[in-house]
Design a protein around this motif. Sequence first.
Motif, PDB file in Angstrom:
ATOM      1  N   MET A   1       0.842  -1.190   0.000  1.00 29.52           N
ATOM      2  CA  MET A   1       0.000   0.000   0.000  1.00 29.52           C
ATOM      3  C   MET A   1       0.883   1.248   0.000  1.00 29.52           C
ATOM      4  SD  MET A   1      -3.118  -0.678   2.552  1.00 29.52           S
ATOM      5  CE  MET A   1      -4.345  -1.873   2.181  1.00 29.52           C
ATOM      6  N   ASP A   2       0.737   2.006  -1.025  1.00 28.49           N
ATOM      7  CA  ASP A   2       1.545   3.198  -1.203  1.00 28.49           C
ATOM      8  C   ASP A   2       1.211   4.269  -0.169  1.00 28.49           C
ATOM      9  OD1 ASP A   2       3.655   3.882  -2.806  1.00 28.49           O
ATOM     10  OD2 ASP A   2       2.426   5.058  -4.187  1.00 28.49           O
ATOM     11  N   ILE A   3      -0.052   4.373   0.192  1.00 24.27           N
ATOM     12  CA  ILE A   3      -0.488   5.425   1.112  1.00 24.27           C
ATOM     13  C   ILE A   3       0.094   5.207   2.501  1.00 24.27           C
ATOM     14  CG2 ILE A   3      -2.665   4.388   1.864  1.00 24.27           C
ATOM     15  CD1 ILE A   3      -2.291   8.027   0.822  1.00 24.27           C
ATOM     16  N   LEU A   4       0.292   3.958   2.896  1.00 27.86           N
ATOM     17  CA  LEU A   4       0.880   3.672   4.206  1.00 27.86           C
ATOM     18  C   LEU A   4       2.350   4.066   4.244  1.00 27.86           C
ATOM     19  CD1 LEU A   4      -0.753   0.293   5.231  1.00 27.86           C
ATOM     20  CD2 LEU A   4      -1.259   2.581   6.070  1.00 27.86           C
ATOM     21  N   LYS A   5       3.053   3.911   3.122  1.00 30.31           N
ATOM     22  CA  LYS A   5       4.452   4.350   3.045  1.00 30.31           C
ATOM     23  C   LYS A   5       4.527   5.863   3.225  1.00 30.31           C
ATOM     24  CE  LYS A   5       6.070   0.602   0.150  1.00 30.31           C
ATOM     25  NZ  LYS A   5       6.572   0.215  -1.176  1.00 30.31           N
ATOM     26  N   GLU A   6       3.617   6.584   2.592  1.00 37.22           N
ATOM     27  CA  GLU A   6       3.566   8.031   2.734  1.00 37.22           C
ATOM     28  C   GLU A   6       3.251   8.416   4.174  1.00 37.22           C
ATOM     29  OE1 GLU A   6       1.227  10.240  -0.142  1.00 37.22           O
ATOM     30  OE2 GLU A   6       1.451   8.584  -1.559  1.00 37.22           O
ATOM     31  N   ALA A   7       2.349   7.670   4.795  1.00 39.36           N
ATOM     32  CA  ALA A   7       1.967   7.952   6.175  1.00 39.36           C
ATOM     33  C   ALA A   7       3.153   7.780   7.114  1.00 39.36           C
ATOM     34  CB  ALA A   7       0.823   7.046   6.610  1.00 39.36           C
ATOM     35  N   PHE A   8       3.901   6.696   6.944  1.00 36.26           N
ATOM     36  CA  PHE A   8       5.053   6.464   7.809  1.00 36.26           C
ATOM     37  C   PHE A   8       6.145   7.492   7.557  1.00 36.26           C
ATOM     38  CE2 PHE A   8       3.329   2.014   7.921  1.00 36.26           C
ATOM     39  CZ  PHE A   8       2.906   2.093   9.249  1.00 36.26           C
ATOM     40  N   ALA A   9       6.324   7.909   6.315  1.00 43.79           N
ATOM     41  CA  ALA A   9       7.313   8.937   6.006  1.00 43.79           C
ATOM     42  C   ALA A   9       6.935  10.260   6.665  1.00 43.79           C
ATOM     43  CB  ALA A   9       7.437   9.112   4.502  1.00 43.79           C
ATOM     44  N   LEU A  10       5.667  10.615   6.610  1.00 46.62           N
ATOM     45  CA  LEU A  10       5.205  11.849   7.236  1.00 46.62           C
ATOM     46  C   LEU A  10       5.315  11.760   8.751  1.00 46.62           C
ATOM     47  CD1 LEU A  10       3.855  14.635   6.765  1.00 46.62           C
ATOM     48  CD2 LEU A  10       1.691  13.502   7.167  1.00 46.62           C
ATOM     49  N   GLU A  11       4.993  10.602   9.283  1.00 45.02           N
ATOM     50  CA  GLU A  11       5.031  10.403  10.729  1.00 45.02           C
ATOM     51  C   GLU A  11       6.455  10.531  11.269  1.00 45.02           C
ATOM     52  OE1 GLU A  11       3.531   7.004  13.856  1.00 45.02           O
ATOM     53  OE2 GLU A  11       3.039   6.812  11.743  1.00 45.02           O
ATOM     54  N   ASN A  12       7.437  10.079  10.499  1.00 45.99           N
ATOM     55  CA  ASN A  12       8.827  10.105  10.945  1.00 45.99           C
ATOM     56  C   ASN A  12       9.576  11.353  10.493  1.00 45.99           C
ATOM     57  OD1 ASN A  12       8.584   7.604  12.211  1.00 45.99           O
ATOM     58  ND2 ASN A  12       8.945   6.540  10.286  1.00 45.99           N
ATOM     59  N   ALA A  13       8.914  12.239   9.772  1.00 46.42           N
ATOM     60  CA  ALA A  13       9.565  13.457   9.287  1.00 46.42           C
ATOM     61  C   ALA A  13       9.863  14.394  10.445  1.00 46.42           C
ATOM     62  CB  ALA A  13       8.669  14.151   8.273  1.00 46.42           C
ATOM     63  N   LYS A  14      10.965  15.083  10.324  1.00 46.21           N
ATOM     64  CA  LYS A  14      11.386  16.024  11.354  1.00 46.21           C
ATOM     65  C   LYS A  14      10.619  17.338  11.182  1.00 46.21           C
ATOM     66  CE  LYS A  14      15.631  17.102  13.646  1.00 46.21           C
ATOM     67  NZ  LYS A  14      17.078  16.993  13.610  1.00 46.21           N
ATOM     68  N   MET A  15      10.092  17.872  12.256  1.00 48.16           N
ATOM     69  CA  MET A  15       9.262  19.060  12.169  1.00 48.16           C
ATOM     70  C   MET A  15       9.989  20.332  12.614  1.00 48.16           C
ATOM     71  SD  MET A  15       6.320  18.302  10.976  1.00 48.16           S
ATOM     72  CE  MET A  15       6.326  16.762  10.111  1.00 48.16           C
ATOM     73  N   SER A  16      11.177  20.207  13.160  1.00 49.08           N
ATOM     74  CA  SER A  16      11.885  21.401  13.626  1.00 49.08           C
ATOM     75  C   SER A  16      12.489  22.153  12.439  1.00 49.08           C
ATOM     76  CB  SER A  16      12.983  21.021  14.610  1.00 49.08           C
ATOM     77  OG  SER A  16      13.936  20.214  13.983  1.00 49.08           O
TER      78      SER A  16
END
Length: 75
Positions: A1-16
């Motif tokens: 599932m491509d959308i789950l890969k995007e979700a995990f990438a967004l979840e682990n992205a640095k926000m600072s």
Amino acid sequence: MDILKEAFALENAKMSGMTTSNRVETSREAKRIILAINEIYKETKDTSLMDVMKRLTAKKKKIDKRLKGRQPDTF
């Protein structure tokens, strides 16, 4: 599932160190991903999808809170 890969990438992205425009873009992207996962969840009722949506929603709320800024105290 491509959308789950995007979700995990967004979840682990640095926000600072994000600019305001990056925050707006990330918030919109999170909303798009959450809605896409929700459509899949409606069909499958997989609880792991619900957990992913909850984590993304929490991250989106943090970003939105930062975008709105601090509200001044009113007396």
